[in-house]
Design a protein around this motif. Sequence first.
Motif, short mmCIF file in Angstrom:
data_model
loop_
_atom_site.label_atom_id
_atom_site.label_comp_id
_atom_site.label_asym_id
_atom_site.label_seq_id
_atom_site.Cartn_x
_atom_site.Cartn_y
_atom_site.Cartn_z
N MET A 1 -72.20 4.95 24.20
CA MET A 1 -71.59 5.12 22.88
C MET A 1 -70.28 4.35 22.78
SD MET A 1 -72.31 9.15 22.17
CE MET A 1 -71.41 9.76 23.60
N ARG A 2 -70.22 3.16 23.35
CA ARG A 2 -69.01 2.34 23.35
C ARG A 2 -68.53 2.03 21.94
NH1 ARG A 2 -68.79 0.63 28.81
NH2 ARG A 2 -67.94 2.38 29.67
N ARG A 3 -67.25 1.78 21.85
CA ARG A 3 -66.64 1.45 20.55
C ARG A 3 -67.21 0.14 20.01
NH1 ARG A 3 -61.16 -0.81 19.31
NH2 ARG A 3 -60.88 -0.94 21.54
N GLN A 4 -67.36 -0.85 20.86
CA GLN A 4 -67.78 -2.17 20.40
C GLN A 4 -69.30 -2.29 20.23
OE1 GLN A 4 -65.64 -4.40 19.39
NE2 GLN A 4 -63.92 -3.13 19.99
N ARG A 5 -70.06 -1.56 21.03
CA ARG A 5 -71.52 -1.67 20.94
C ARG A 5 -72.17 -0.38 21.37
NH1 ARG A 5 -75.92 -4.96 24.08
NH2 ARG A 5 -77.56 -4.81 22.53
N SER A 6 -72.51 0.45 20.42
CA SER A 6 -73.12 1.73 20.73
C SER A 6 -74.64 1.61 20.74
CB SER A 6 -72.69 2.78 19.69
OG SER A 6 -73.33 4.00 19.97
N PHE A 7 -75.25 2.15 21.79
CA PHE A 7 -76.70 2.21 21.88
C PHE A 7 -77.23 3.51 21.30
CE2 PHE A 7 -75.60 -0.73 25.31
CZ PHE A 7 -76.44 -1.78 25.02
N VAL A 8 -76.31 4.44 21.00
CA VAL A 8 -76.71 5.76 20.55
C VAL A 8 -75.98 6.11 19.25
CG1 VAL A 8 -76.91 8.20 21.18
CG2 VAL A 8 -77.04 6.45 22.95
N PRO A 9 -76.50 5.62 18.13
CA PRO A 9 -75.90 6.04 16.86
C PRO A 9 -76.05 7.54 16.70
CG PRO A 9 -77.47 4.23 16.55
CD PRO A 9 -77.60 4.70 17.96
N GLY A 10 -75.05 8.18 16.18
CA GLY A 10 -75.10 9.63 16.01
C GLY A 10 -74.36 10.39 17.08
N GLY A 11 -73.90 9.69 18.10
CA GLY A 11 -73.03 10.28 19.11
C GLY A 11 -73.65 11.43 19.89
#
Length: 182
Positions: free
Chosen positions: A29-39
Motif C-alpha cells: 500500500m505504498r504512497r507512490q504505487r499501491s497494489f491494494v486499493p482500499g487499504g
Amino acid sequence: MCVHPLVAWEQMAEWISLEELVVLGDSLMRRQRSFVPGGVRRFEEILETDLNFRGRKARMKAVSMPRSGTDSSQETRLRLLMERHGLTGAVVNMKTCDPVSGKVSYFDIAYPQYGFALEYHGRQHGLHETWTHDIDKVRFLFRQNMYVFGVKAEDMKKERKMNELLATIFTQISAPWLVGDE
C-alpha cells in the motif's frame, strides 16, 4: 501478475515473522504505487472470506497493523519498533505545507500528540537535493514547535544506538522544549 497481492500476503503468513508480514502489508500500500486499493479494509475482507490458508493466526494478528501510504520497509520497521516501546498513534507520512516556503513535505513517522517526528535517513538522503529538502522540513517543524529525530540504519541494528534514541525521545516527551521561552 500470477496471484493477487493480498493472496500472496496471505500465503506468506505461514513463512515469515509477524513483523515482516506487516512490512509486506505496508509495501503493498505504498504512497507512490499501491497494489491494494482500499487499504487495510481489503486485508480484512480477505480474512472474512478465506478461512483455509495456513498461517491464519498470524494473519489475524497482522491484519490491522499495515498502514497505507508508506514509503519504505525500514520506516515500517521503525514504526513497529516504536510501538513495541509503547509509542502508538503514529501518523505515517504526515503531509504538511509550509506557509512560508509553500513547500509540501511528508514526515515519515509523526507523533503530533507528543510534538515530534521520526525521519528515516537511508542512503538517498546523502543526495544534495534530498539533503536540502530534509533541512527545510526540519526548519518547518521547528517553527511548529515540533522536534525531528533523524534515524539511520545503524540506530535500528545496534541495541545501544536504539536505546540512546529512545532515551532522547522519552526525555523530549516528558520535558518538551519551548522555543524562545526563558
